[in-house]
Write a protein that holds these residues in place. Sequence first.
Motif, PDB file in Angstrom:
ATOM      1  N   LEU A  38       0.812  -1.216   0.000  1.00 36.87           N
ATOM      2  CA  LEU A  38       0.000   0.000   0.000  1.00 36.87           C
ATOM      3  C   LEU A  38       0.847   1.270   0.000  1.00 36.87           C
ATOM      4  O   LEU A  38       0.385   2.332  -0.430  1.00 36.87           O
ATOM      5  CB  LEU A  38      -0.921   0.013   1.221  1.00 36.87           C
ATOM      6  CG  LEU A  38      -2.088  -0.988   1.209  1.00 36.87           C
ATOM      7  CD1 LEU A  38      -2.845  -0.925   2.521  1.00 36.87           C
ATOM      8  CD2 LEU A  38      -3.029  -0.705   0.051  1.00 36.87           C
ATOM      9  N   ILE A  43      -3.088   4.814  -3.307  1.00 28.94           N
ATOM     10  CA  ILE A  43      -4.145   3.805  -3.251  1.00 28.94           C
ATOM     11  C   ILE A  43      -5.296   4.126  -4.200  1.00 28.94           C
ATOM     12  O   ILE A  43      -6.128   3.256  -4.476  1.00 28.94           O
ATOM     13  CB  ILE A  43      -4.686   3.655  -1.811  1.00 28.94           C
ATOM     14  CG1 ILE A  43      -5.261   4.989  -1.310  1.00 28.94           C
ATOM     15  CG2 ILE A  43      -3.607   3.161  -0.879  1.00 28.94           C
ATOM     16  CD1 ILE A  43      -5.919   4.879   0.051  1.00 28.94           C
ATOM     17  N   ALA A 114      -8.281   3.680   9.414  1.00 27.44           N
ATOM     18  CA  ALA A 114      -8.295   4.999   8.760  1.00 27.44           C
ATOM     19  C   ALA A 114      -9.174   5.983   9.511  1.00 27.44           C
ATOM     20  O   ALA A 114      -8.817   7.155   9.687  1.00 27.44           O
ATOM     21  CB  ALA A 114      -8.772   4.854   7.320  1.00 27.44           C
ATOM     22  N   ASN A 119      -2.575   6.923   8.997  1.00 28.75           N
ATOM     23  CA  ASN A 119      -2.282   7.147   7.592  1.00 28.75           C
ATOM     24  C   ASN A 119      -2.043   5.808   6.902  1.00 28.75           C
ATOM     25  O   ASN A 119      -2.132   4.742   7.519  1.00 28.75           O
ATOM     26  CB  ASN A 119      -1.091   8.090   7.421  1.00 28.75           C
ATOM     27  CG  ASN A 119       0.164   7.563   8.112  1.00 28.75           C
ATOM     28  OD1 ASN A 119       0.397   6.356   8.159  1.00 28.75           O
ATOM     29  ND2 ASN A 119       0.977   8.470   8.647  1.00 28.75           N
ATOM     30  N   VAL A 120      -1.730   5.841   5.608  1.00 34.53           N
ATOM     31  CA  VAL A 120      -1.599   4.604   4.836  1.00 34.53           C
ATOM     32  C   VAL A 120      -0.485   3.716   5.389  1.00 34.53           C
ATOM     33  O   VAL A 120      -0.639   2.493   5.500  1.00 34.53           O
ATOM     34  CB  VAL A 120      -1.346   4.929   3.351  1.00 34.53           C
ATOM     35  CG1 VAL A 120      -1.065   3.646   2.564  1.00 34.53           C
ATOM     36  CG2 VAL A 120      -2.546   5.651   2.753  1.00 34.53           C
ATOM     37  N   ASP A 121       0.658   4.312   5.739  1.00 32.73           N
ATOM     38  CA  ASP A 121       1.754   3.528   6.303  1.00 32.73           C
ATOM     39  C   ASP A 121       1.330   2.821   7.591  1.00 32.73           C
ATOM     40  O   ASP A 121       1.641   1.644   7.810  1.00 32.73           O
ATOM     41  CB  ASP A 121       2.956   4.426   6.590  1.00 32.73           C
ATOM     42  CG  ASP A 121       3.580   4.988   5.322  1.00 32.73           C
ATOM     43  OD1 ASP A 121       3.099   4.617   4.220  1.00 32.73           O
ATOM     44  OD2 ASP A 121       4.525   5.771   5.426  1.00 32.73           O
ATOM     45  N   SER A 124      -1.081  -0.089   6.925  1.00 31.51           N
ATOM     46  CA  SER A 124      -0.338  -1.268   6.471  1.00 31.51           C
ATOM     47  C   SER A 124       0.307  -1.979   7.641  1.00 31.51           C
ATOM     48  O   SER A 124       0.271  -3.213   7.740  1.00 31.51           O
ATOM     49  CB  SER A 124       0.727  -0.857   5.449  1.00 31.51           C
ATOM     50  OG  SER A 124       0.148  -0.247   4.324  1.00 31.51           O
TER      51      SER A 124
END
Length: 309
Positions: A38, A43, A114, A119-121, A124
């Motif tokens: 990701l 994304i 989320a 955040n995205v990191d 993951s």
Amino acid sequence: MAIESWLNERAPNSARGAVLSLYALIGMTMLAAGQFLLVAYPIGGFQLFSLVAIFTALAAIPVALTRAPLPVPVPQPRLRMRSLLNVSRVSVAGSIAVGFANSAFWAFGPIFAARNGMNVDQISLFMALTLFGGAVLMWPMGYLSDRHDRRLVAGLISAGAFVCGVGLVLVAGKSLYGTLALGCLFGGFAFTIQPICIAHANDHARPENFVGISGGLLFLYGASSLFGPLATAFLIDHYGAEMLFVFIAAVHGLGALSIFYLRMLRAPTPDAEKEDFQLTPRTTMAAFQLHDHDEPTPPSDEHNEAQSL
């Protein structure tokens, strides 16, 4: 099905357990590693889908080029729900509960993270640590179930998943490290219940019925997985993302109570009649044929008369 049939046909009897365990561990490890894709691309773009397609094509190359003979078709045992209930009601209850709860996590775990500020990191990492917890604790939990009443171990694990679910509701959005730690511990509990339920059912089954019973429990897990996300979607839409782990905790709590109640109705399985725990992937019935049951111990007559749970 094709991959597991191939493994089943090519694996020698002396290494079936090792092959099955390695196959399952590789799958779980790659699931955890895949979460970090990701962070490779946005994304919202097409790149991640293309990357997955490329990996799938590359994985097909050695299979397409091999000269090894093709696997023979796997015979499909008939699913008999009454037989499953007669063999182990604990395993039936546990498989259904795990299907409801874990499918909800797979569907809405990233949304939960989320909406709680990750955040995205971090999303993951949260998903990967949950899988990592399941991979790390799988063998210790299986080891305990080989030496103690599997129903007690499964009930305590379900109770542990319940506690972690409640903890995640309380700390989400307040402590990132607390959420990550509880997520890892939750995975260690939630992802180890189903293999123990399968092992417990096999303790009470005749060797020729192992594949059919394991496949039946897999079917129950899959069928209940259809409804977990539906119920969770309604709760999240009306009451917020925290309802994911409220739902998961409630399901695991009910599962633990059911297991403890059913445990009181029947004596534990003697150690001499137990099958050794093996790490089992939740994929197809072909995987269960990889179990090494060359010299099974037939159930005693007294044991057969007691098969009411």
